[in-house]
Write a protein that holds these residues in place. Sequence first.
Motif, short mmCIF file in Angstrom:
data_model
loop_
_atom_site.label_atom_id
_atom_site.label_comp_id
_atom_site.label_asym_id
_atom_site.label_seq_id
_atom_site.Cartn_x
_atom_site.Cartn_y
_atom_site.Cartn_z
N GLN A 1 -10.18 26.85 14.09
CA GLN A 1 -11.57 26.48 14.31
C GLN A 1 -11.82 24.99 14.04
N ASP A 2 -11.10 24.43 13.07
CA ASP A 2 -11.31 23.00 12.77
C ASP A 2 -10.49 22.08 13.67
N GLY A 3 -9.65 22.67 14.53
CA GLY A 3 -8.88 21.87 15.48
C GLY A 3 -7.70 21.13 14.89
N LYS A 4 -7.38 21.38 13.62
CA LYS A 4 -6.30 20.66 12.97
C LYS A 4 -4.99 21.47 12.91
N SER A 5 -5.06 22.71 13.33
CA SER A 5 -3.88 23.58 13.27
C SER A 5 -3.71 24.33 14.58
N PHE A 6 -2.49 24.81 14.81
CA PHE A 6 -2.26 25.67 15.96
C PHE A 6 -1.22 26.73 15.63
N THR A 7 -1.25 27.81 16.40
CA THR A 7 -0.27 28.89 16.29
C THR A 7 0.35 29.11 17.65
N LEU A 8 1.66 29.23 17.67
CA LEU A 8 2.38 29.48 18.92
C LEU A 8 3.38 30.59 18.67
N GLU A 9 3.21 31.70 19.39
CA GLU A 9 4.09 32.86 19.23
C GLU A 9 4.96 33.03 20.47
N VAL A 10 6.28 33.17 20.25
CA VAL A 10 7.22 33.29 21.35
C VAL A 10 8.13 34.50 21.10
N ASN A 11 8.44 35.24 22.15
CA ASN A 11 9.33 36.38 22.02
C ASN A 11 10.71 35.94 21.56
N PHE A 12 11.28 36.67 20.63
CA PHE A 12 12.57 36.29 20.04
C PHE A 12 13.68 36.23 21.08
N LEU A 13 13.70 37.20 21.98
CA LEU A 13 14.75 37.24 23.01
C LEU A 13 14.69 36.01 23.90
N THR A 14 13.48 35.57 24.21
CA THR A 14 13.31 34.39 25.05
C THR A 14 13.97 33.17 24.41
N ILE A 15 13.82 33.05 23.09
CA ILE A 15 14.38 31.91 22.38
C ILE A 15 15.90 32.01 22.29
N LEU A 16 16.42 33.22 22.10
CA LEU A 16 17.86 33.39 22.04
C LEU A 16 18.51 32.99 23.36
N GLU A 17 17.81 33.26 24.45
CA GLU A 17 18.33 32.90 25.77
C GLU A 17 18.19 31.41 26.04
N ASP A 18 17.13 30.80 25.49
CA ASP A 18 16.90 29.37 25.71
C ASP A 18 16.15 28.79 24.51
N PRO A 19 16.87 28.24 23.52
CA PRO A 19 16.23 27.73 22.30
C PRO A 19 15.29 26.54 22.54
N THR A 20 15.37 25.92 23.71
CA THR A 20 14.52 24.76 23.97
C THR A 20 13.07 25.14 24.28
N VAL A 21 12.78 26.44 24.39
CA VAL A 21 11.40 26.85 24.71
C VAL A 21 10.45 26.51 23.56
N LEU A 22 11.00 26.24 22.37
CA LEU A 22 10.16 25.86 21.23
C LEU A 22 9.96 24.35 21.13
N ASN A 23 10.48 23.61 22.08
CA ASN A 23 10.24 22.17 22.09
C ASN A 23 8.77 21.91 22.37
N LEU A 24 8.18 21.00 21.62
CA LEU A 24 6.77 20.68 21.86
C LEU A 24 6.43 19.29 21.35
N GLU A 25 5.31 18.79 21.84
CA GLU A 25 4.79 17.50 21.42
C GLU A 25 3.31 17.64 21.14
N VAL A 26 2.88 17.11 20.03
CA VAL A 26 1.48 17.21 19.60
C VAL A 26 0.92 15.80 19.39
N GLU A 27 -0.20 15.51 20.01
CA GLU A 27 -0.85 14.22 19.82
C GLU A 27 -2.12 14.44 19.00
N LEU A 28 -2.26 13.68 17.91
CA LEU A 28 -3.42 13.78 17.04
C LEU A 28 -4.46 12.73 17.39
N GLU A 29 -5.71 13.01 17.03
CA GLU A 29 -6.77 12.02 17.23
C GLU A 29 -6.56 10.86 16.26
N ASP A 30 -7.07 9.70 16.63
CA ASP A 30 -6.95 8.52 15.78
C ASP A 30 -7.74 8.71 14.49
#
Length: 250
Positions: free
Chosen positions: A221-250
């Motif tokens: 709600q405060d916009g400072k956090s996030f949750t990302l849920e990924v199926n375990f099998l998907t990650i075992l097949e391709d661990p790069t699916v958890l790659n991410l980039e987050v840009e914060l406000e100044d």
Amino acid sequence: MKRIFLLISICSTLVFTSCNFTEELHVKEDGTGKISIGFDGSELMQMAGDKMPEGEEKKIDSIISFKQLFKEKKDSIAKLPLKEQEKLKKLEKFTMHMKVDAEAKEMNFSMFSDFKNVNELGDVLGSFQEASAGAMGKGGAQKQPPSMIGNADGTEVSYSFNNNIFSRNTKIVDQELYNKAKDSLNLDQAKSFLEGSTYTLKYHFPRKIKKISAEEALFSQDGKSFTLEVNFLTILEDPTVLNLEVELED
């Protein structure tokens, strides 16, 4: 010393077995923070029924500082081969809480560590996997499926936080080792107990999130956090699916 290796062995089993895995990260303005890795292995306990490995306790509720534990057991540790001592030393950064109740079919585990710089996180988690793999015995690393933690399986996870940009990146650094680890896991057979398992990222930042590369992420709600849920099998097949980039406000 038997209890030390029992606890590490249980941790290793949880990392590589059917369970819900949560990686929670708290990052402060100066780049310091806390990392927590949590496992809910209750589903595994349900599958095991009344069977418990001989010698394991029916109930465990322990908070353990590895640094303090190793200090108390330094004489016993000194008798171990140097290679094993070095592996155990890598766990000194961690504290862990383990709760197992065989009768209630509950198994929860978390390990956590403070860090001085986001950029050191890959080494922190990689140290845990390497030490855990060693505790599983000779050949253990070859029996482990690809993971999301460290480079014991040919992958490497790195984190960075610079100029309002946070990133989490997994790359395959040893293709042969990665293929061997992946081939050791029969995905067709594993689907029956891994299909419902998840790996969840819960990241908290000191300022609001302006943009994130993962479209499926859910914001707080405060916009400072996030949750990302990924199926375990998907990650075992391709661990790069958890790659991410987050840009914060100044």
